[in-house]
Design an enzyme around this catalytic site. Structure first.
Site, PDB file in Angstrom:
ATOM      1  N   GLY A  72       0.828  -1.125  -0.006  1.00  0.00           N
ATOM      2  CA  GLY A  72      -0.023   0.049  -0.048  1.00  0.00           C
ATOM      3  C   GLY A  72       0.792   1.401  -0.253  1.00  0.00           C
ATOM      4  O   GLY A  72       0.516   2.341  -0.725  1.00  0.00           O
ATOM      5  N   THR A  73       1.944   1.173   0.672  1.00  0.00           N
ATOM      6  CA  THR A  73       2.928   2.345   0.620  1.00  0.00           C
ATOM      7  C   THR A  73       3.310   2.671  -0.524  1.00  0.00           C
ATOM      8  O   THR A  73       3.334   3.851  -1.014  1.00  0.00           O
ATOM      9  CB  THR A  73       4.068   2.185   1.757  1.00  0.00           C
ATOM     10  OG1 THR A  73       3.327   1.885   3.122  1.00  0.00           O
ATOM     11  CG2 THR A  73       4.983   3.297   1.800  1.00  0.00           C
ATOM     12  N   ASN A 155      -6.903   5.009   9.377  1.00  0.00           N
ATOM     13  CA  ASN A 155      -6.523   3.744   9.800  1.00  0.00           C
ATOM     14  C   ASN A 155      -6.596   3.910  11.607  1.00  0.00           C
ATOM     15  O   ASN A 155      -6.765   3.016  12.165  1.00  0.00           O
ATOM     16  CB  ASN A 155      -5.204   3.626   9.688  1.00  0.00           C
ATOM     17  CG  ASN A 155      -4.324   4.587   9.423  1.00  0.00           C
ATOM     18  OD1 ASN A 155      -4.408   5.572   8.650  1.00  0.00           O
ATOM     19  ND2 ASN A 155      -3.075   4.469  10.276  1.00  0.00           N
ATOM     20  N   HIS A 205      -2.733  -7.122   2.556  1.00  0.00           N
ATOM     21  CA  HIS A 205      -2.524  -7.613   3.928  1.00  0.00           C
ATOM     22  C   HIS A 205      -3.513  -7.043   4.759  1.00  0.00           C
ATOM     23  O   HIS A 205      -3.743  -7.525   6.027  1.00  0.00           O
ATOM     24  CB  HIS A 205      -1.130  -7.554   4.549  1.00  0.00           C
ATOM     25  CG  HIS A 205      -0.729  -6.231   5.142  1.00  0.00           C
ATOM     26  ND1 HIS A 205      -0.539  -5.849   6.223  1.00  0.00           N
ATOM     27  CD2 HIS A 205       0.047  -5.169   4.364  1.00  0.00           C
ATOM     28  CE1 HIS A 205      -0.306  -4.714   6.582  1.00  0.00           C
ATOM     29  NE2 HIS A 205       0.078  -4.206   5.330  1.00  0.00           N
ATOM     30  N   THR A 241      10.800  -7.566 -11.602  1.00  0.00           N
ATOM     31  CA  THR A 241       9.961  -8.894 -11.850  1.00  0.00           C
ATOM     32  C   THR A 241       8.811  -8.922 -10.940  1.00  0.00           C
ATOM     33  O   THR A 241       8.841  -8.776  -9.728  1.00  0.00           O
ATOM     34  CB  THR A 241      10.873  -9.934 -11.690  1.00  0.00           C
ATOM     35  OG1 THR A 241      12.079  -9.735 -12.590  1.00  0.00           O
ATOM     36  CG2 THR A 241      10.443 -11.492 -11.982  1.00  0.00           C
ATOM     37  N   CYS A 329       3.546   5.167  17.509  1.00  0.00           N
ATOM     38  CA  CYS A 329       4.098   5.987  18.481  1.00  0.00           C
ATOM     39  C   CYS A 329       5.074   5.207  19.223  1.00  0.00           C
ATOM     40  O   CYS A 329       5.009   4.154  19.470  1.00  0.00           O
ATOM     41  CB  CYS A 329       3.043   6.640  19.275  1.00  0.00           C
ATOM     42  SG  CYS A 329       3.344   6.621  21.113  1.00  0.00           S
TER      43      CYS A 329
END
Ligand SMILES: *Cc1c(COP(=O)(O)O)cnc(C)c1O
Length: 387
Positions: A72-73, A155, A205, A241, A329
């Site tokens: 996702g990042t 999130n 995930h 790849t 955190c």
């Protein structure tokens, strides 16, 4: 014996057995490189394109609007850097509009664009629930806005933004619109047409697929350059790849999650409501963070006055409950989360945050077990503070 109960589905989810079965042949039997000419390559390419078709059908888009990434990042990075850099070069557009409650995958990317590439980042206002309002987007879009990016479901606090309405504003103004749907994709609609998005990030995930694979939807005609250069994979937008088994896993997990989202979401929402009600009524000086109704069905998040959130997590873990503070955190240097700061929550509350997210293995008994442990931990922390 102490329980081991997972309440951190917003951080990651276990992989669905059906997804593992779908992936397995692509490690050992069908292991070719999809870019190879020979039969082994062709078989891998067929699997790759089947996965792309599945994802496209689920998103209601064309197959060549789906780009597979490593997470996702990376999808967020590609969307933001890829669109902003090309629109800066083509039109001198150097203004970026984002919400102040983005995941770091978005906000740290735009910070770098500001620091090193001459962009100006403007933060949209949010209400007390961390929600962005479409009118605020309309008044802040400029002639030189390169991109608008607003998180779909938060999130940390679970709030769901009015993506379709924000997208309509951006389209009317002719500015590309990206949404980070990494948290949202497991339960909410991902129809890119009704959402009016030009770019949308997802990561496997968070919806019972494997870690380390994601996808980016890019609407046809969106100007974008690759962030990772090399071979011509993924329409030359993401060199490297293909991770075929993981891409197959993402596609399978995504369609399963979307097919079952209503049923799963409804079940968890009932448990969520019970948990919220019990926490707020049993624990003094407690508040819900995020929107009371416009939130992820499996998501609860709280703040407790005069409680150290990290200590709370450690105590809960010691009696078998895996929860989260909602933000990454670090122990030792307690900084309140930037999301809670953006909501205007005072320090004495913002350091005491707790996120409890439910999922496929959550049963009503888990909630019943958590509540007394939470009450006991909080009163223990508060007593020690007074000494
Ligand atoms: C988890 C998450 C990400 C990062 O996704 P990865 O696949 O872990 O890189 C980005 N945005 C949001 C909203 C998330 O919840």
């Amino acid at each position: 014996m102490k329980p081991r109960i997972y309440f951190d589905y917003a951080a990651t989810t276990p992989v669905d057995e059906r997804v593992i079965s779908a992936m397995l042949p692509y490690f050992t039997n069908i292991y070719g490189n999809p870019s190879s000419i020979h039969l082994f390559g062709q078989q891998a390419e067929a699997a790759l394109e089947t996965a792309r078709d599945t994802v496209a059908r689920t998103l209601n888009c064309l197959p060549d609007e789906v780009i597979f990434t490593s997470c996702g990042t990376e999808s967020d990075n590609l969307a933001i850097r890829g669109v902003c850099l090309t629109r800066q070069r083509n039109y001198g557009a150097n203004h970026i509009l984002i919400s102040p409650v983005e995941h770091h995958a978005v906000s740290h990317t735009t910070l770098q664009l500001e620091e090193f590439y001459g962009f100006q980042v403007e933060y949209l206002p949010v209400d007390q629930y961390g929600m962005v309002h479409p009118d605020d987007v309309a008044t802040r879009i400029r002639q030189n806005t390169a991109l608008v990016s607003v998180i779909y479901a938060n999130n940390e606090i679970g709030t769901v933004n009015p993506i379709s309405e924000i997208g309509a504003v951006c389209r009317q103004k002719g500015v590309p619109f990206h949404t980070d749907a990494v948290q949202a994709a497991v339960y909410l609609s991902v129809d890119v047409e009704s959402l009016n998005v030009d770019l949308m990030s997802i990561g496997a995930h968070k919806f019972y697929g494997p870690k380390g694979v994601g996808a980016l939807y890019i609407r046809k005609g969106t100007e974008i350059i690759p962030c990772q250069t090399g071979g011509g994979q993924e329409y030359s937008l993401r060199a490297g790849t293909h991770n075929v088994p993981y891409i197959v896993g993402l596609a399978e997990a995504f369609q399963l999650a979307q097919k079952e989202s209503k049923e799963r979401g409804d079940r968890l929402q009932k448990l969520r409501e019970k948990l919220i009600h019990e926490v707020l009524s049993k624990i003094p000086a407690s508040k819900l963070t995020g929107h009371p109704t416009q939130r992820m069905p499996n998501h609860t998040s709280f703040i407790f006055e005069n409680v150290d959130g990290n200590t709370l997590l450690v105590l809960l873990d010691s009696v078998g409950f895996a929860c989260s503070s909602g933000s990454a955190c670090k122990t030792g240097n307690p900084e309140p989360s930037s999301v809670l700061m953006a909501l205007g929550i005072p320090h004495s509350w913002a350091l005491g945050s707790l996120r409890v997210t439910l999922g496929v293995n959550t049963i009503p008994e888990h909630i019943d077990m958590l509540l007394p442990a939470l009450e006991a931990s909080i009163s223990q922390i508060r007593k020690q503070r007074k000494l």
